[in-house]
Design a protein around this motif. Sequence first.
Motif, PDB file in Angstrom:
ATOM      1  N   SER A   1       0.828  -1.214   0.000  1.00 27.35           N
ATOM      2  CA  SER A   1       0.000   0.000   0.000  1.00 27.35           C
ATOM      3  C   SER A   1       0.860   1.260   0.000  1.00 27.35           C
ATOM      4  N   PHE A   2       2.009   1.217   0.679  1.00 24.43           N
ATOM      5  CA  PHE A   2       2.917   2.371   0.652  1.00 24.43           C
ATOM      6  C   PHE A   2       3.598   2.507  -0.709  1.00 24.43           C
ATOM      7  N   LEU A   3       3.869   1.391  -1.371  1.00 26.03           N
ATOM      8  CA  LEU A   3       4.444   1.449  -2.714  1.00 26.03           C
ATOM      9  C   LEU A   3       3.459   2.078  -3.698  1.00 26.03           C
ATOM     10  N   VAL A   4       2.176   1.776  -3.537  1.00 25.73           N
ATOM     11  CA  VAL A   4       1.151   2.403  -4.375  1.00 25.73           C
ATOM     12  C   VAL A   4       1.150   3.912  -4.152  1.00 25.73           C
ATOM     13  N   GLU A   5       1.202   4.331  -2.891  1.00 23.90           N
ATOM     14  CA  GLU A   5       1.223   5.766  -2.588  1.00 23.90           C
ATOM     15  C   GLU A   5       2.479   6.423  -3.173  1.00 23.90           C
ATOM     16  N   GLY A   6       3.613   5.700  -3.111  1.00 21.42           N
ATOM     17  CA  GLY A   6       4.845   6.237  -3.686  1.00 21.42           C
ATOM     18  C   GLY A   6       4.741   6.457  -5.180  1.00 21.42           C
ATOM     19  N   ALA A   7       4.062   5.546  -5.864  1.00 24.11           N
ATOM     20  CA  ALA A   7       3.880   5.682  -7.316  1.00 24.11           C
ATOM     21  C   ALA A   7       2.963   6.860  -7.634  1.00 24.11           C
ATOM     22  N   LEU A   8       1.911   7.029  -6.843  1.00 22.19           N
ATOM     23  CA  LEU A   8       1.001   8.158  -7.058  1.00 22.19           C
ATOM     24  C   LEU A   8       1.726   9.486  -6.846  1.00 22.19           C
ATOM     25  N   GLU A   9       2.577   9.542  -5.824  1.00 23.87           N
ATOM     26  CA  GLU A   9       3.346  10.764  -5.549  1.00 23.87           C
ATOM     27  C   GLU A   9       4.265  11.111  -6.711  1.00 23.87           C
ATOM     28  N   ARG A  10       4.662  10.095  -7.485  1.00 20.98           N
ATOM     29  CA  ARG A  10       5.561  10.311  -8.620  1.00 20.98           C
ATOM     30  C   ARG A  10       4.786  10.421  -9.933  1.00 20.98           C
ATOM     31  N   ASN A  11       3.476  10.596  -9.814  1.00 20.06           N
ATOM     32  CA  ASN A  11       2.593  10.826 -10.972  1.00 20.06           C
ATOM     33  C   ASN A  11       2.634   9.685 -11.979  1.00 20.06           C
TER      34      ASN A  11
ATOM     35  N   PHE B   1      16.857  -2.093  11.157  1.00 24.62           N
ATOM     36  CA  PHE B   1      15.481  -1.768  10.776  1.00 24.62           C
ATOM     37  C   PHE B   1      15.487  -0.840   9.567  1.00 24.62           C
ATOM     38  N   VAL B   2      14.331  -0.754   8.924  1.00 25.25           N
ATOM     39  CA  VAL B   2      14.126   0.279   7.908  1.00 25.25           C
ATOM     40  C   VAL B   2      12.669   0.712   7.980  1.00 25.25           C
ATOM     41  N   TYR B   3      12.465   2.020   8.011  1.00 26.28           N
ATOM     42  CA  TYR B   3      11.109   2.564   8.015  1.00 26.28           C
ATOM     43  C   TYR B   3      10.515   2.353   6.628  1.00 26.28           C
ATOM     44  N   VAL B   4       9.246   2.032   6.571  1.00 28.21           N
ATOM     45  CA  VAL B   4       8.622   1.645   5.304  1.00 28.21           C
ATOM     46  C   VAL B   4       8.782   2.713   4.223  1.00 28.21           C
ATOM     47  N   LYS B   5       8.736   3.978   4.599  1.00 28.91           N
ATOM     48  CA  LYS B   5       8.853   5.042   3.601  1.00 28.91           C
ATOM     49  C   LYS B   5      10.270   5.130   3.033  1.00 28.91           C
TER      50      LYS B   5
END
Length: 336
Positions: free
Chosen positions: A16-26, A208-212
């Motif tokens: 779901s965060f990857l989807v948001e990342g793609a939307l942010e990149r148009n 660790f790595v934060y999802v973003k």
Amino acid sequence: MSKTILVTGASGFIGSFLVEGALERNMQVWAGVRKTSSRKYLQDSRIQFAELDFMDSDNLQAKLAVHKKSHGGWDCIIHCAGVTKCLDKRDFEIGNYWATRNFIETLQRLDMVPERFVYISSLSVFGPVHERDYMEICDSDAPCPDTAYGRSKLRTEEYLRSLAGFPYVIFRPTGVYGPRETDYYLMAESIKKHLDFAAGFRRQDITFVYVKDLVQAIYLALEKQVVCRSYFVSDGEVYSSRTFSDLIWNELGRPWMLRFVCPIGLLKVISFISENIGKLMHKPTTLNNDKYRIMKQRNWRCDITPLREELGYVPQYSLAEGVKETIAWYKEEGWL
């Protein structure tokens, strides 16, 4: 024209965060989901959906063929779908290796191989490496996964590398945390109830790595147009076994807390019992034999130098900042 992208496993935590990342990149975004998947975190009207079952080869081919006829292929695919918990260990092999192989072979048959195929693997593919010297795990080390999950991910990686000319990029994140994540949430819930738990007395180095930040790394690879590369992902720091729980405890207002360190031998017994209770109840349990091996492992250091040098990756979240944002989200959503 903007790039088209398919994110499989889009209804999940990382997906779901990857989807948001793609939307942010148009980008033109397609969310790959199962028919029964929740779409709670996929509410943006720009998202288009592809209902895909990677284990039903005929149905998968038919659906992809229809998509190709109507929309063409995708410029990029991020394959995040997979199995992380199951009752039968054979299901890891089916849900991770065979599902990915079926997907790729179908893409090849239909001439729909994308410019980049990103596979979300795991640091678990290497297993207990450098357990004595605590050196960073790096690409030149020999993988020796000791979990069914890790073995299924490694077999998938080996398959990708065997495909001549296939444009894969593999990411092996360490422990990924953030809003919507459920396993680390259980730790926060336990601390709120005044109990903290650790495995074993010997030194344990954790990463660790934060999802973003994971999302950032993946899209950097797409932007840099790399192919046939594998990367470890962390925030670049190393922590003791108590650091994460201490930060959660602080964000929860420092409630009184009982710290319990479970000897490794006892943890093995508890995990065995828990796994078998889960089998009797036909429900996967968080604590099982695979989880025992993960908690037993003492060294989770990994080398992110290639990620920094080749992609320009700079983590944006310290562990303290990531935990603060995560706990705040849990509270806002009523989880805590």
